[in-house]
Design a protein around this motif. Sequence first.
Motif, PDB file in Angstrom:
ATOM      1  N   SER A   2       0.840  -1.432  -0.034  1.00 17.64           N
ATOM      2  CA  SER A   2       0.297  -0.184   0.101  1.00 17.64           C
ATOM      3  C   SER A   2       0.608   0.987   0.257  1.00 17.64           C
ATOM      4  O   SER A   2       0.680   2.184  -0.666  1.00 17.64           O
ATOM      5  CB  SER A   2      -0.680  -0.051   1.345  1.00 17.64           C
ATOM      6  OG  SER A   2       0.128  -0.097   2.604  1.00 17.64           O
ATOM      7  N   ALA A   3       2.088   0.705   0.291  1.00 21.36           N
ATOM      8  CA  ALA A   3       2.402   2.040   0.301  1.00 21.36           C
ATOM      9  C   ALA A   3       3.060   2.567  -0.760  1.00 21.36           C
ATOM     10  O   ALA A   3       3.040   4.106  -1.263  1.00 21.36           O
ATOM     11  CB  ALA A   3       3.953   1.901   0.888  1.00 21.36           C
ATOM     12  N   VAL A   7       2.231   6.912  -2.743  1.00 19.66           N
ATOM     13  CA  VAL A   7       3.568   7.458  -2.329  1.00 19.66           C
ATOM     14  C   VAL A   7       2.926   7.463  -4.508  1.00 19.66           C
ATOM     15  O   VAL A   7       3.459   8.736  -4.343  1.00 19.66           O
ATOM     16  CB  VAL A   7       4.993   6.955  -2.680  1.00 19.66           C
ATOM     17  CG1 VAL A   7       5.814   7.663  -3.619  1.00 19.66           C
ATOM     18  CG2 VAL A   7       4.818   6.580  -1.414  1.00 19.66           C
ATOM     19  N   ALA A   8       2.741   6.960  -4.711  1.00 21.74           N
ATOM     20  CA  ALA A   8       2.172   7.578  -6.296  1.00 21.74           C
ATOM     21  C   ALA A   8       0.685   8.109  -6.730  1.00 21.74           C
ATOM     22  O   ALA A   8       1.364   9.170  -7.268  1.00 21.74           O
ATOM     23  CB  ALA A   8       1.717   5.890  -6.517  1.00 21.74           C
ATOM     24  N   GLY A  12       1.068  11.763  -7.686  1.00 20.20           N
ATOM     25  CA  GLY A  12       0.001  12.864  -8.378  1.00 20.20           C
ATOM     26  C   GLY A  12      -0.399  13.639  -8.207  1.00 20.20           C
ATOM     27  O   GLY A  12      -0.486  14.533  -9.331  1.00 20.20           O
ATOM     28  N   SER A  13      -0.695  13.794  -6.924  1.00 17.53           N
ATOM     29  CA  SER A  13      -2.015  14.467  -6.506  1.00 17.53           C
ATOM     30  C   SER A  13      -0.141  15.994  -6.813  1.00 17.53           C
ATOM     31  O   SER A  13      -1.590  17.308  -7.333  1.00 17.53           O
ATOM     32  CB  SER A  13      -2.273  14.891  -5.431  1.00 17.53           C
ATOM     33  OG  SER A  13      -1.210  14.822  -4.269  1.00 17.53           O
ATOM     34  N   CYS A  14       0.504  15.747  -6.179  1.00 17.89           N
ATOM     35  CA  CYS A  14       1.604  17.345  -6.621  1.00 17.89           C
ATOM     36  C   CYS A  14       1.532  18.048  -8.321  1.00 17.89           C
ATOM     37  O   CYS A  14       1.760  18.700  -8.154  1.00 17.89           O
ATOM     38  CB  CYS A  14       2.903  16.921  -5.850  1.00 17.89           C
ATOM     39  SG  CYS A  14       3.125  17.000  -4.288  1.00 17.89           S
ATOM     40  N   ALA A  15       1.818  16.552  -8.839  1.00 15.40           N
ATOM     41  CA  ALA A  15       2.204  16.864 -10.434  1.00 15.40           C
ATOM     42  C   ALA A  15       0.450  17.676 -10.820  1.00 15.40           C
ATOM     43  O   ALA A  15       0.849  18.466 -11.743  1.00 15.40           O
ATOM     44  CB  ALA A  15       2.179  15.622 -11.218  1.00 15.40           C
TER      45      ALA A  15
END
Length: 79
Positions: A2-3, A7-8, A12-15
Amino acid sequence: MSAKYIVAGLVGSCAISYACDYIVSQKKIFGGTIPGTVSDKEWWQATEKRFQAWPRTAGPPVIMNPISRQNFIVKDLNP
């Protein structure tokens, strides 16, 4: 396991947030222009000079916007 999903998801949300910020603020999809007071260096220097000459009545002189300066006490340039 789940890590990697966490992290993904964060990456993704930052991008996505960066892309949205860039499109709205730099490409100006909703219209508008950059104000002349932001882009004009002469205006900025005259404003900064005026802020430094602001009359103080109590205590030592202080910068009008200390966050942008990182030093909180104004030093007199002409001794």
